[in-house]
Design a protein around this motif. Sequence first.
Motif, PDB file in Angstrom:
ATOM      1  N   SER A  70       0.970  -1.633   0.211  1.00 40.80           N
ATOM      2  CA  SER A  70      -0.074  -0.400   0.102  1.00 40.80           C
ATOM      3  C   SER A  70       0.143   1.310   0.001  1.00 40.80           C
ATOM      4  CB  SER A  70      -1.026   0.014   1.467  1.00 40.80           C
ATOM      5  OG  SER A  70      -0.052  -0.217   2.187  1.00 40.80           O
ATOM      6  N   ASN A  71       2.503   1.346  -0.343  1.00 40.06           N
ATOM      7  CA  ASN A  71       2.770   2.309  -0.174  1.00 40.06           C
ATOM      8  C   ASN A  71       2.898   2.677  -1.512  1.00 40.06           C
ATOM      9  OD1 ASN A  71       4.177   1.001  -1.223  1.00 40.06           O
ATOM     10  ND2 ASN A  71       6.342   1.092  -0.360  1.00 40.06           N
ATOM     11  N   GLY A  72       2.264   2.202  -2.879  1.00 36.23           N
ATOM     12  CA  GLY A  72       2.281   2.995  -3.800  1.00 36.23           C
ATOM     13  C   GLY A  72       3.652   2.832  -3.981  1.00 36.23           C
ATOM     14  N   GLN A  73       4.902   2.345  -4.405  1.00 37.88           N
ATOM     15  CA  GLN A  73       6.372   2.586  -4.429  1.00 37.88           C
ATOM     16  C   GLN A  73       6.760   1.201  -5.011  1.00 37.88           C
ATOM     17  OE1 GLN A  73       6.905   5.052  -5.026  1.00 37.88           O
ATOM     18  NE2 GLN A  73       7.923   6.270  -3.372  1.00 37.88           N
ATOM     19  N   VAL A  74       6.109   0.280  -4.690  1.00 34.67           N
ATOM     20  CA  VAL A  74       6.291  -1.345  -5.067  1.00 34.67           C
ATOM     21  C   VAL A  74       6.975  -1.316  -7.311  1.00 34.67           C
ATOM     22  CG1 VAL A  74       6.606  -3.527  -5.033  1.00 34.67           C
ATOM     23  CG2 VAL A  74       6.244  -2.432  -3.043  1.00 34.67           C
ATOM     24  N   ARG A  75       7.812  -1.823  -7.450  1.00 34.71           N
ATOM     25  CA  ARG A  75       8.199  -1.816  -8.399  1.00 34.71           C
ATOM     26  C   ARG A  75       8.142  -3.317  -9.379  1.00 34.71           C
ATOM     27  NH1 ARG A  75      13.258   2.266 -10.205  1.00 34.71           N
ATOM     28  NH2 ARG A  75      13.759   1.212  -8.390  1.00 34.71           N
ATOM     29  N   PHE A  76       8.707  -4.442  -7.462  1.00 32.13           N
ATOM     30  CA  PHE A  76       9.204  -5.526  -8.165  1.00 32.13           C
ATOM     31  C   PHE A  76       8.389  -6.459  -7.734  1.00 32.13           C
ATOM     32  CE2 PHE A  76      11.415  -9.975  -7.846  1.00 32.13           C
ATOM     33  CZ  PHE A  76      11.634  -9.932  -8.891  1.00 32.13           C
ATOM     34  N   LEU A  77       7.326  -7.074  -7.439  1.00 30.14           N
ATOM     35  CA  LEU A  77       6.662  -7.774  -7.314  1.00 30.14           C
ATOM     36  C   LEU A  77       6.527  -9.670  -7.693  1.00 30.14           C
ATOM     37  CD1 LEU A  77       4.514  -8.567  -4.327  1.00 30.14           C
ATOM     38  CD2 LEU A  77       2.565  -8.051  -6.947  1.00 30.14           C
ATOM     39  N   HIS A  78       7.005 -10.518  -6.339  1.00 29.48           N
ATOM     40  CA  HIS A  78       7.098 -12.133  -6.894  1.00 29.48           C
ATOM     41  C   HIS A  78       5.927 -12.614  -5.977  1.00 29.48           C
ATOM     42  CE1 HIS A  78       8.695 -16.211  -7.957  1.00 29.48           C
ATOM     43  NE2 HIS A  78       8.888 -16.316  -6.467  1.00 29.48           N
ATOM     44  N   TYR A 102       1.993  10.708  -2.180  1.00 30.79           N
ATOM     45  CA  TYR A 102       3.484  11.057  -2.931  1.00 30.79           C
ATOM     46  C   TYR A 102       3.729   9.690  -3.834  1.00 30.79           C
ATOM     47  CZ  TYR A 102       4.296   7.846   0.500  1.00 30.79           C
ATOM     48  OH  TYR A 102       4.281   5.908   1.120  1.00 30.79           O
ATOM     49  N   SER A 103       3.502   8.686  -3.779  1.00 32.98           N
ATOM     50  CA  SER A 103       3.812   7.938  -4.676  1.00 32.98           C
ATOM     51  C   SER A 103       3.385   8.084  -5.761  1.00 32.98           C
ATOM     52  CB  SER A 103       3.156   6.360  -3.864  1.00 32.98           C
ATOM     53  OG  SER A 103       1.789   6.856  -5.174  1.00 32.98           O
ATOM     54  N   GLY A 104       2.414   9.350  -6.192  1.00 34.57           N
ATOM     55  CA  GLY A 104       2.865   9.819  -7.509  1.00 34.57           C
ATOM     56  C   GLY A 104       1.033   8.565  -8.912  1.00 34.57           C
ATOM     57  N   HIS A 127      -1.297  -0.877  -7.437  1.00 35.09           N
ATOM     58  CA  HIS A 127      -1.038  -1.474  -8.436  1.00 35.09           C
ATOM     59  C   HIS A 127       0.158  -1.295  -9.415  1.00 35.09           C
ATOM     60  CE1 HIS A 127      -4.122  -1.227 -10.219  1.00 35.09           C
ATOM     61  NE2 HIS A 127      -3.858  -1.427 -11.307  1.00 35.09           N
ATOM     62  N   GLN A 128      -0.154   0.180  -9.542  1.00 38.99           N
ATOM     63  CA  GLN A 128       0.384   1.158 -10.699  1.00 38.99           C
ATOM     64  C   GLN A 128       1.745   1.376 -10.897  1.00 38.99           C
ATOM     65  OE1 GLN A 128      -2.612   4.046 -10.686  1.00 38.99           O
ATOM     66  NE2 GLN A 128      -4.115   3.161 -11.859  1.00 38.99           N
ATOM     67  N   SER A 129       1.957   1.051  -9.815  1.00 38.27           N
ATOM     68  CA  SER A 129       3.549   0.929  -9.709  1.00 38.27           C
ATOM     69  C   SER A 129       4.829  -0.091 -10.200  1.00 38.27           C
ATOM     70  CB  SER A 129       3.759   1.395  -8.495  1.00 38.27           C
ATOM     71  OG  SER A 129       3.878   0.446  -7.467  1.00 38.27           O
ATOM     72  N   LYS A 131      -5.588  -4.307 -18.839  1.00 39.13           N
ATOM     73  CA  LYS A 131      -5.912  -3.513 -19.082  1.00 39.13           C
ATOM     74  C   LYS A 131      -6.211  -2.057 -18.293  1.00 39.13           C
ATOM     75  CE  LYS A 131      -9.286  -6.368 -20.765  1.00 39.13           C
ATOM     76  NZ  LYS A 131     -10.940  -7.163 -21.133  1.00 39.13           N
ATOM     77  N   ASP A 132      -5.470  -1.687 -17.411  1.00 39.29           N
ATOM     78  CA  ASP A 132      -5.117  -0.288 -17.650  1.00 39.29           C
ATOM     79  C   ASP A 132      -4.046   0.284 -17.530  1.00 39.29           C
ATOM     80  OD1 ASP A 132      -4.344   1.507 -14.993  1.00 39.29           O
ATOM     81  OD2 ASP A 132      -4.729   0.097 -13.927  1.00 39.29           O
ATOM     82  N   SER A 133      -4.424   1.045 -17.800  1.00 39.68           N
ATOM     83  CA  SER A 133      -4.283   2.326 -19.369  1.00 39.68           C
ATOM     84  C   SER A 133      -2.027   2.716 -18.099  1.00 39.68           C
ATOM     85  CB  SER A 133      -4.905   3.496 -19.523  1.00 39.68           C
ATOM     86  OG  SER A 133      -5.301   4.421 -18.904  1.00 39.68           O
ATOM     87  N   LYS A 134      -2.987   2.387 -16.738  1.00 41.02           N
ATOM     88  CA  LYS A 134      -2.138   3.421 -15.928  1.00 41.02           C
ATOM     89  C   LYS A 134      -0.996   3.032 -15.692  1.00 41.02           C
ATOM     90  CE  LYS A 134      -5.212   7.498 -15.249  1.00 41.02           C
ATOM     91  NZ  LYS A 134      -5.924   8.095 -14.531  1.00 41.02           N
ATOM     92  N   ASN A 135      -1.180   1.766 -15.464  1.00 44.45           N
ATOM     93  CA  ASN A 135       0.424   0.413 -15.257  1.00 44.45           C
ATOM     94  C   ASN A 135       1.292   0.828 -15.314  1.00 44.45           C
ATOM     95  OD1 ASN A 135       0.783  -0.890 -17.153  1.00 44.45           O
ATOM     96  ND2 ASN A 135      -1.357  -2.464 -17.109  1.00 44.45           N
ATOM     97  N   CYS A 136       2.153   0.425 -14.417  1.00 47.56           N
ATOM     98  CA  CYS A 136       3.893   0.685 -15.403  1.00 47.56           C
ATOM     99  C   CYS A 136       4.424  -0.457 -15.339  1.00 47.56           C
ATOM    100  CB  CYS A 136       4.719   1.101 -14.340  1.00 47.56           C
ATOM    101  SG  CYS A 136       4.189   3.013 -13.567  1.00 47.56           S
TER     102      CYS A 136
END
Length: 387
Positions: free
Chosen positions: A283-291, A314-316, A321-323, A346-351
């Motif tokens: 929930s920090n909205g900063q996780v870039r790698f999830l396994h 602050y996460s932008g 999940h979008q991070s 299908k989420d156009s805002k994901n990274c």
Amino acid sequence: MYSLKNLKKLDLSHTKANLAVCQLLASNCPKLEHLNLENCKSIFDDCLDALNMIKNPLFKYINIDNVSLSDAKIEKSLDLFKNLKFLYVSELADRIWKFYKNQHDETKDNILQNYKQYSLETFYIDSDVLLKPHHMEALVFTCPNIRNLRINCVGKNECLNYLNAFNYLSELTVANPSLLTYKFGGYFFDFIKSYGKRLKKLTLINLADINLQCIAKYCPNLVKLNVELIDYYEPCEDPDIQDNEKCFIKNLDHLSVSNICSRSDIIHLNIGKFKSHLTQLLSNGQVRFLHLAGLNELDEEFFQCMCSTHAPRYSGHKLIHQSIQILEFKEMNSIGSRLIVNYFLKDSKNCLKEIMLAECKMISRHDFFKMKLLVKNNNLDCQIKWL
């Protein structure tokens, strides 16, 4: 040999490197920093003597595991190589203990400055070493600059009492390779409550009664967390944490949680608590790698919750999940292609840059190619790998 004078890294592992090679390196490679001689059966004490002849050696990393070398030569190298940060050699914990014991028998005191100290910053204790308190005591006195420590505990191990003594420790791996039950609570829990704020990277393997919420509360500065063989049958309880308290790690970038090769039923009893604590970590909205691996308790309800939870401003990112840039699922037999498409692709805002799917029984090769086609047709900047 002029071209070797600027050589900094050399890997000769599993080769026939011998004394002649070491003499060549000593005379022609003054800038060598990284040397790997693992499993070189022709390397003996005289080879280490040759390397010890280098004036002002710059070695930072040396791997001489599975090589026949005496304690005396190892000790001499530790003394001479003032820049050495990592030494990987068989039975190093026992060797360090012997060096320390010999000094202790001579000095008869416990003053840190009176002991010979080595420059090592990374220390791995072999999984077959039965770790005992005297090993940790020796490390505290002889290697006070350790920043990265990997230890293997068996049962109720008092060695963790010594962890607080490493003032620079920021990366820690604690594993329990035995069939005995080593608890997250007790010594380790006391450690993270007092020292957890200093940790940046933490790996916990096969620790019974682990509690992700406690890690989030007492290790708030982690950037990488890896939990293997997770057990949520009876998670450790902390009276200082309220049931409704939200704990997350602000700068967590890398999260890996797996239950591979563990009992399939150990999470079911507290599945609600497990889902809640895992969501809090994300929930920090900063996780870039999830396994995620072997967590078949994580159904569509969990991912629906995760993909609808708002991230901190602050996460932008609007949703947590979008991070995520790299998503890995292994042996996640509750995950189907529809879930991945609906909640991620299908989420156009994901990274998302990469999705790796390994041994997920509900995803066929046909499903994989359909997702690949979807990515191509929608010009998504994402690779999908299926193993």
